[in-house]
Design a protein around this motif. Structure first.
Motif, PDB file in Angstrom:
ATOM      1  N   LEU A  12       1.142  -1.455  -0.039  1.00 52.55           N
ATOM      2  CA  LEU A  12       0.183   0.487  -0.186  1.00 52.55           C
ATOM      3  C   LEU A  12       0.754   1.184  -0.248  1.00 52.55           C
ATOM      4  O   LEU A  12       0.684   2.134  -0.617  1.00 52.55           O
ATOM      5  N   LEU A  13       1.949   1.436   0.901  1.00 50.79           N
ATOM      6  CA  LEU A  13       3.268   2.503   0.954  1.00 50.79           C
ATOM      7  C   LEU A  13       3.564   2.492  -0.406  1.00 50.79           C
ATOM      8  O   LEU A  13       3.712   3.676  -1.097  1.00 50.79           O
ATOM      9  N   PHE A  14       3.928   1.620  -1.380  1.00 47.54           N
ATOM     10  CA  PHE A  14       4.264   1.631  -2.470  1.00 47.54           C
ATOM     11  C   PHE A  14       3.877   2.046  -4.028  1.00 47.54           C
ATOM     12  O   PHE A  14       3.583   1.768  -5.205  1.00 47.54           O
ATOM     13  N   GLY A  15       2.308   2.179  -3.782  1.00 45.71           N
ATOM     14  CA  GLY A  15       1.085   2.891  -4.259  1.00 45.71           C
ATOM     15  C   GLY A  15       0.450   1.820  -5.655  1.00 45.71           C
ATOM     16  O   GLY A  15       0.204   1.873  -6.327  1.00 45.71           O
ATOM     17  N   PHE A  16       0.171   0.088  -4.873  1.00 49.50           N
ATOM     18  CA  PHE A  16       0.047  -1.095  -5.928  1.00 49.50           C
ATOM     19  C   PHE A  16      -1.345  -0.376  -5.176  1.00 49.50           C
ATOM     20  O   PHE A  16      -2.064  -0.152  -4.413  1.00 49.50           O
ATOM     21  N   SER A  17      -2.261  -0.987  -6.881  1.00 53.81           N
ATOM     22  CA  SER A  17      -3.680  -0.410  -5.737  1.00 53.81           C
ATOM     23  C   SER A  17      -4.455  -1.417  -5.756  1.00 53.81           C
ATOM     24  O   SER A  17      -5.490  -1.590  -6.073  1.00 53.81           O
ATOM     25  N   ARG A  18      -3.856  -2.675  -5.276  1.00 56.49           N
ATOM     26  CA  ARG A  18      -4.578  -3.520  -5.171  1.00 56.49           C
ATOM     27  C   ARG A  18      -4.096  -5.148  -5.036  1.00 56.49           C
ATOM     28  O   ARG A  18      -2.802  -4.099  -4.470  1.00 56.49           O
ATOM     29  N   LEU A  19      -3.816  -5.353  -3.933  1.00 62.01           N
ATOM     30  CA  LEU A  19      -3.206  -6.770  -2.588  1.00 62.01           C
ATOM     31  C   LEU A  19      -2.569  -7.391  -4.139  1.00 62.01           C
ATOM     32  O   LEU A  19      -3.623  -8.397  -4.933  1.00 62.01           O
ATOM     33  N   TYR A  20      -0.963  -7.608  -4.003  1.00 57.15           N
ATOM     34  CA  TYR A  20      -0.411  -8.421  -4.462  1.00 57.15           C
ATOM     35  C   TYR A  20      -0.091  -9.903  -4.360  1.00 57.15           C
ATOM     36  O   TYR A  20       0.068 -10.049  -3.047  1.00 57.15           O
ATOM     37  N   LEU A  21      -0.592 -11.049  -5.091  1.00 56.52           N
ATOM     38  CA  LEU A  21      -0.009 -11.999  -4.242  1.00 56.52           C
ATOM     39  C   LEU A  21       0.735 -13.005  -6.041  1.00 56.52           C
ATOM     40  O   LEU A  21      -0.198 -12.645  -6.999  1.00 56.52           O
ATOM     41  N   PRO A  22       1.077 -14.231  -5.338  1.00 57.25           N
ATOM     42  CA  PRO A  22       1.674 -14.930  -6.904  1.00 57.25           C
ATOM     43  C   PRO A  22       0.676 -15.554  -7.819  1.00 57.25           C
ATOM     44  O   PRO A  22      -0.541 -15.956  -7.288  1.00 57.25           O
ATOM     45  N   ASP A  23       0.779 -15.418  -8.830  1.00 56.49           N
ATOM     46  CA  ASP A  23      -0.133 -16.549 -10.066  1.00 56.49           C
ATOM     47  C   ASP A  23      -0.935 -17.346  -9.677  1.00 56.49           C
ATOM     48  O   ASP A  23      -2.064 -17.690  -9.864  1.00 56.49           O
ATOM     49  N   ARG A  24       0.003 -18.564  -8.910  1.00 55.19           N
ATOM     50  CA  ARG A  24      -0.695 -19.409  -8.773  1.00 55.19           C
ATOM     51  C   ARG A  24      -1.214 -19.730  -7.468  1.00 55.19           C
ATOM     52  O   ARG A  24      -2.031 -20.356  -8.052  1.00 55.19           O
ATOM     53  N   MET A  25      -1.161 -18.367  -6.475  1.00 50.78           N
ATOM     54  CA  MET A  25      -2.470 -18.545  -5.785  1.00 50.78           C
ATOM     55  C   MET A  25      -3.811 -17.684  -6.434  1.00 50.78           C
ATOM     56  O   MET A  25      -4.828 -18.027  -6.722  1.00 50.78           O
ATOM     57  N   LEU A  26      -3.257 -16.961  -7.284  1.00 48.05           N
ATOM     58  CA  LEU A  26      -4.745 -16.420  -7.744  1.00 48.05           C
ATOM     59  C   LEU A  26      -5.353 -16.640  -9.002  1.00 48.05           C
ATOM     60  O   LEU A  26      -6.438 -16.759  -9.397  1.00 48.05           O
ATOM     61  N   ASP A  27      -4.733 -18.234  -9.620  1.00 45.96           N
ATOM     62  CA  ASP A  27      -5.189 -18.722 -10.173  1.00 45.96           C
ATOM     63  C   ASP A  27      -6.143 -19.757  -9.778  1.00 45.96           C
ATOM     64  O   ASP A  27      -6.326 -21.083 -11.079  1.00 45.96           O
TER      65      ASP A  27
END
Length: 198
Positions: free
Chosen positions: A76-91
Motif C-alpha cells: 500500500l505504501l508503494f502505491g499498489f492499486s490492489r494487494l499483490y499475490l503470486p499467480d499460482r494463488m490468484l489462478d
C-alpha cells in the motif's frame, strides 16, 4: 501516473453493493481468486487485514501474521492499486457456490457495519493518504511481529479499525485509526525504553 494528492472524482460504492455484485458473478462451477480480487479492487487490503485480525493476537502465530501485515502495508505504501499475490494463488479455482454463499453472508454483516461506517471525507481517497496508511500498517505489523508479551493486542485492534476504514473508505475512521496507532506505538516505545533503561 495518477496525481497522489488528488482524490478520484468518482464517488465510492458501498462495499455491500460490491459484494452482492461479486456473489452474482459466481454463476459457474468455479471462480478464481484473481476474479474475486479484481472485483474487490483496493478493498482487498481491508479484507486481508480483517482475515488476519484473529491471528494477530495469538502468541507465536502473531510473529508470522505480523510480517504478512507489514508486507501488506509495504504494498500500500508503494502505491499498489490492489494487494499483490503470486499467480499460482490468484489462478486457483474455488467452488463458485461456496464462494457465493460466503459473499452473501459477509455482505449482510457489512450492511450492519455500514450503519456506522460509510464513505466520508472524500479527500482521504487521495493516493497520498493510502501511502500514509501503508506506512502505518507496515509499522504496526512490525510491532505485532516482535516477540514482546501482550504488545500485539493494541496494534491488532488498531489494524481492525484501519481495515474497516479502508474497506468503506471512511476518512473519519482512517484518521482515528492513525491517531490510535501513533498513541499505541508511543506507549510501547516508552515501555521498552524504560525497561531497557532500567
Amino acid at each position: 501516473m495518477k496525481p497522489i494528492f488528488i482524490a478520484p472524482e468518482e464517488r465510492r460504492r458501498r462495499t455491500s453493493d460490491v459484494l452482492v455484485d461479486l456473489a452474482n458473478r459466481c454463476s459457474g462451477k468455479t471462480i478464481t481468486l484473481r476474479e474475486l480480487m479484481n472485483g474487490l479492487g483496493d478493498r482487498t487490503y481491508g479484507v486481508a487485514l480483517i482475515i488476519l485480525a484473529a491471528f494477530n493476537i495469538i502468541p507465536f502465530v502473531s510473529t508470522f501474521s505480523g510480517l504478512i501485515v507489514a508486507l501488506i502495508g509495504t504494498q500500500l505504501l508503494f502505491g499498489f492499486s490492489r494487494l499483490y499475490l503470486p499467480d499460482r494463488m490468484l489462478d486457483h479455482q474455488l467452488p463458485a457456490e461456496r464462494v457465493r454463499s460466503s459473499l452473501t453472508v459477509f455482505s449482510r454483516k457489512v450492511i450492519t457495519l455500514e450503519k456506522f461506517i460509510r464513505p466520508r471525507w472524500h479527500f482521504t481517497e487521495a493516493p497520498i493518504v493510502d501511502r500514509f496508511n501503508g506506512m502505518m500498517i507496515m509499522m504496526l505489523g512490525v510491532v505485532i511481529a516482535l516477540p514482546i508479551p501482550f504488545a500485539n493486542f493494541g496494534p491488532a485492534f488498531v489494524l481492525i479499525i484501519m481495515a474497516l476504514g479502508l474497506l468503506e473508505r471512511d476518512g473519519v475512521v482512517q484518521v482515528l485509526a492513525a491517531a490510535f496507532g501513533f498513541f499505541i506505538m508511543g506507549v510501547i516505545y516508552t515501555l521498552l525504553s524504560n525497561s531497557l533503561g532500567g
